[in-house]
Design a protein around this motif. Sequence first.
Motif, PDB file in Angstrom:
ATOM      1  N   ILE A 136       0.857  -1.199   0.000  1.00 54.14           N
ATOM      2  CA  ILE A 136       0.000   0.000   0.000  1.00 54.14           C
ATOM      3  C   ILE A 136       0.894   1.250   0.000  1.00 54.14           C
ATOM      4  CG2 ILE A 136      -1.682   1.300   1.421  1.00 54.14           C
ATOM      5  CD1 ILE A 136      -2.960  -1.193   0.277  1.00 54.14           C
ATOM      6  N   PRO A 137       0.560   2.263  -0.832  1.00 56.02           N
ATOM      7  CA  PRO A 137       1.387   3.480  -0.819  1.00 56.02           C
ATOM      8  C   PRO A 137       1.443   4.088   0.587  1.00 56.02           C
ATOM      9  CG  PRO A 137      -0.629   3.796  -2.140  1.00 56.02           C
ATOM     10  CD  PRO A 137      -0.557   2.350  -1.782  1.00 56.02           C
ATOM     11  N   ALA A 138       2.612   4.616   0.938  1.00 54.10           N
ATOM     12  CA  ALA A 138       2.791   5.196   2.278  1.00 54.10           C
ATOM     13  C   ALA A 138       2.131   6.572   2.360  1.00 54.10           C
ATOM     14  CB  ALA A 138       4.283   5.301   2.601  1.00 54.10           C
ATOM     15  N   VAL A 139       2.136   7.304   1.224  1.00 47.93           N
ATOM     16  CA  VAL A 139       1.700   8.706   1.206  1.00 47.93           C
ATOM     17  C   VAL A 139       0.884   8.970  -0.061  1.00 47.93           C
ATOM     18  CG1 VAL A 139       2.593  11.088   0.928  1.00 47.93           C
ATOM     19  CG2 VAL A 139       3.739   9.522   2.513  1.00 47.93           C
ATOM     20  N   ASN A 140      -0.107   9.846   0.053  1.00 48.11           N
ATOM     21  CA  ASN A 140      -0.775  10.399  -1.130  1.00 48.11           C
ATOM     22  C   ASN A 140      -0.717  11.911  -0.996  1.00 48.11           C
ATOM     23  OD1 ASN A 140      -2.276  10.710  -3.483  1.00 48.11           O
ATOM     24  ND2 ASN A 140      -4.250  10.318  -2.488  1.00 48.11           N
ATOM     25  N   GLN A 141       0.015  12.552  -1.913  1.00 51.67           N
ATOM     26  CA  GLN A 141       0.184  14.006  -1.855  1.00 51.67           C
ATOM     27  C   GLN A 141      -0.832  14.648  -2.787  1.00 51.67           C
ATOM     28  OE1 GLN A 141       3.457  16.935  -3.608  1.00 51.67           O
ATOM     29  NE2 GLN A 141       4.351  15.663  -2.031  1.00 51.67           N
ATOM     30  N   VAL A 142      -1.771  15.385  -2.200  1.00 48.68           N
ATOM     31  CA  VAL A 142      -2.820  16.024  -3.006  1.00 48.68           C
ATOM     32  C   VAL A 142      -3.012  17.473  -2.563  1.00 48.68           C
ATOM     33  CG1 VAL A 142      -4.032  13.818  -3.395  1.00 48.68           C
ATOM     34  CG2 VAL A 142      -4.719  15.245  -1.482  1.00 48.68           C
ATOM     35  N   GLU A 143      -3.765  18.221  -3.367  1.00 47.46           N
ATOM     36  CA  GLU A 143      -4.017  19.624  -3.019  1.00 47.46           C
ATOM     37  C   GLU A 143      -4.947  19.692  -1.797  1.00 47.46           C
ATOM     38  OE1 GLU A 143      -5.844  21.842  -6.222  1.00 47.46           O
ATOM     39  OE2 GLU A 143      -6.261  23.552  -4.895  1.00 47.46           O
ATOM     40  N   TYR A 197      -7.290   3.173   4.128  1.00 47.56           N
ATOM     41  CA  TYR A 197      -6.237   2.307   3.562  1.00 47.56           C
ATOM     42  C   TYR A 197      -4.884   2.478   4.271  1.00 47.56           C
ATOM     43  CZ  TYR A 197      -9.256   0.882  -0.270  1.00 47.56           C
ATOM     44  OH  TYR A 197     -10.285   0.333  -1.004  1.00 47.56           O
ATOM     45  N   GLY A 198      -4.821   3.337   5.267  1.00 49.62           N
ATOM     46  CA  GLY A 198      -3.550   3.534   5.985  1.00 49.62           C
ATOM     47  C   GLY A 198      -2.527   4.320   5.178  1.00 49.62           C
ATOM     48  N   VAL A 199      -3.018   5.226   4.330  1.00 45.74           N
ATOM     49  CA  VAL A 199      -2.136   6.073   3.502  1.00 45.74           C
ATOM     50  C   VAL A 199      -2.053   7.456   4.167  1.00 45.74           C
ATOM     51  CG1 VAL A 199      -1.839   7.121   1.217  1.00 45.74           C
ATOM     52  CG2 VAL A 199      -2.939   4.867   1.424  1.00 45.74           C
ATOM     53  N   ALA A 200      -0.839   7.960   4.396  1.00 47.18           N
ATOM     54  CA  ALA A 200      -0.700   9.267   5.057  1.00 47.18           C
ATOM     55  C   ALA A 200      -0.964  10.403   4.063  1.00 47.18           C
ATOM     56  CB  ALA A 200       0.701   9.406   5.644  1.00 47.18           C
ATOM     57  N   PRO A 201      -1.868  11.323   4.413  1.00 46.61           N
ATOM     58  CA  PRO A 201      -2.137  12.452   3.512  1.00 46.61           C
ATOM     59  C   PRO A 201      -1.063  13.529   3.614  1.00 46.61           C
ATOM     60  CG  PRO A 201      -3.551  12.610   5.455  1.00 46.61           C
ATOM     61  CD  PRO A 201      -2.707  11.362   5.629  1.00 46.61           C
ATOM     62  N   GLN A 202      -0.700  14.101   2.486  1.00 51.26           N
ATOM     63  CA  GLN A 202       0.269  15.201   2.473  1.00 51.26           C
ATOM     64  C   GLN A 202      -0.285  16.301   1.571  1.00 51.26           C
ATOM     65  OE1 GLN A 202       4.250  14.481   0.703  1.00 51.26           O
ATOM     66  NE2 GLN A 202       5.013  15.161   2.690  1.00 51.26           N
ATOM     67  N   ALA A 203      -0.204  17.552   2.058  1.00 49.49           N
ATOM     68  CA  ALA A 203      -0.800  18.669   1.319  1.00 49.49           C
ATOM     69  C   ALA A 203       0.184  19.322   0.388  1.00 49.49           C
ATOM     70  CB  ALA A 203      -1.304  19.724   2.298  1.00 49.49           C
ATOM     71  N   ASN A 246      -4.289  22.391   8.716  1.00 42.47           N
ATOM     72  CA  ASN A 246      -4.034  21.092   8.072  1.00 42.47           C
ATOM     73  C   ASN A 246      -3.339  20.140   9.049  1.00 42.47           C
ATOM     74  OD1 ASN A 246      -4.930  20.267   5.508  1.00 42.47           O
ATOM     75  ND2 ASN A 246      -3.533  21.664   4.453  1.00 42.47           N
ATOM     76  N   ILE A 247      -2.333  20.666   9.765  1.00 43.91           N
ATOM     77  CA  ILE A 247      -1.610  19.821  10.736  1.00 43.91           C
ATOM     78  C   ILE A 247      -2.585  19.222  11.745  1.00 43.91           C
ATOM     79  CG2 ILE A 247       0.047  19.880  12.681  1.00 43.91           C
ATOM     80  CD1 ILE A 247       1.517  20.025  10.040  1.00 43.91           C
ATOM     81  N   GLN A 248      -3.489  20.080  12.260  1.00 44.40           N
ATOM     82  CA  GLN A 248      -4.397  19.604  13.323  1.00 44.40           C
ATOM     83  C   GLN A 248      -5.437  18.621  12.820  1.00 44.40           C
ATOM     84  OE1 GLN A 248      -4.007  23.505  16.151  1.00 44.40           O
ATOM     85  NE2 GLN A 248      -5.905  22.367  16.357  1.00 44.40           N
ATOM     86  N   ARG A 249      -5.600  18.515  11.494  1.00 41.23           N
ATOM     87  CA  ARG A 249      -6.499  17.457  10.999  1.00 41.23           C
ATOM     88  C   ARG A 249      -5.685  16.287  10.437  1.00 41.23           C
ATOM     89  NH1 ARG A 249      -9.304  18.693   5.541  1.00 41.23           N
ATOM     90  NH2 ARG A 249      -7.511  19.372   4.370  1.00 41.23           N
ATOM     91  N   GLY A 250      -4.403  16.243  10.843  1.00 42.39           N
ATOM     92  CA  GLY A 250      -3.584  15.057  10.538  1.00 42.39           C
ATOM     93  C   GLY A 250      -2.937  15.062   9.171  1.00 42.39           C
ATOM     94  N   VAL A 251      -2.813  16.261   8.571  1.00 44.02           N
ATOM     95  CA  VAL A 251      -2.253  16.357   7.215  1.00 44.02           C
ATOM     96  C   VAL A 251      -0.865  16.994   7.274  1.00 44.02           C
ATOM     97  CG1 VAL A 251      -2.560  17.463   4.957  1.00 44.02           C
ATOM     98  CG2 VAL A 251      -4.550  16.552   6.179  1.00 44.02           C
ATOM     99  N   SER A 252       0.129  16.362   6.670  1.00 48.64           N
ATOM    100  CA  SER A 252       1.456  16.972   6.616  1.00 48.64           C
ATOM    101  C   SER A 252       1.469  18.028   5.503  1.00 48.64           C
ATOM    102  CB  SER A 252       2.537  15.917   6.387  1.00 48.64           C
ATOM    103  OG  SER A 252       2.391  15.310   5.131  1.00 48.64           O
ATOM    104  N   ILE A 253       2.377  18.999   5.632  1.00 43.80           N
ATOM    105  CA  ILE A 253       2.332  20.182   4.759  1.00 43.80           C
ATOM    106  C   ILE A 253       3.704  20.485   4.150  1.00 43.80           C
ATOM    107  CG2 ILE A 253       0.365  21.304   5.858  1.00 43.80           C
ATOM    108  CD1 ILE A 253       2.421  22.929   7.539  1.00 43.80           C
TER     109      ILE A 253
END
Length: 287
Positions: free
Chosen positions: A157-164, A181-187, A223-230
Amino acid sequence: MEFVTLNTGAKMPLEGFGVFQVPDPQVCEDSVYNAIKVGYPLIDTAQAYMNEAAVGKAVSRAIADGLAGRDELFITTKVWVSNMKTEETAYESVKKSLEKLGLDYVDLVLLHQPMGDYFAAYRGILKAYKEGIVKAVGVSNFYPAILANLCENVEVIPAVNQVELHPFFAQTNALETMKAYGVAPQAWGPLAEGKHGIFTHPVLTEIGEKYGKTAAQVALKWNIQRGVSILPKSVHIERMQQNIDIWDFTLTDDDMAKIAQLDLGHSEIVDHGSVDFVKMLHTLKVD
Ligand code: NAP
């Protein structure tokens, strides 16, 4: 700085520095060097940004000057569409990226777009992952149904999905799919690339005044507080400092709810559903 634990077990910093639209090699090198100097532990580049060599020079200069050890830095690059033809073209392009970066390994490689033969390309980056020259694999711009289809059909499974992701395009449904799916979101574009008056937005500015923070800092912390890396980008050192000075305040539930109301439900930057956009991305060829 805080970290997210990826599905590989590795820790990824929640804030990094992006270098999209920094084509001038010297400006890019100086920006990345300054970013590391002011404390950014993660650098996000891509084959398509045409600046991997400049990023590599900055990283090796920063390490030589004792600003950080390689093991304290997290370097990401992305495979471009023109290299997403076969498993081999994707794999070879990763090796070329490493050469340009002057690194033995990168911490994360993403497929930049859900285009070309992305299943074959995914196998190509998995090959690099299994060899250890890539520490994690992931994707970018994989919208929910496309991400679900990928996850249902791959071995890893991909570790990260980087989206807008920013206050004007919150994509809560995409975050739910990634979580499932256990994929970490990145902004990407966490400052909306400056669109929609983000830097002087009245709601963000008013919230920021309570904490002595700017509208930009409030948008990033949301974004950080909703669990999204930036990955905020700036070529100006004072803005780099401002954008990383977000770890000493906490938005309340009420602040978070007010910011959530700014969501337009669509992007003002790109339209991934547009045929012309897809065609345009295919015109860019990267060696
Ligand atoms: P962004 O970070 O949302 O916004 C960058 C813009 O905001 C620049 O014009 C910058 O100008 C300005 N800026 C930054 N901080 C500021 C501040 N504190 N006050 C006022 N202006 C400020 O946009 P982005 O570069 O598109 O996205 C960030 C990173 O995400 C990229 O660099 C790239 O690494 C990644 N990305 C990935 C994708 C993808 O498809 N995967 C797409 C886009 C971006 P100055 O530089 O002049 O300061």
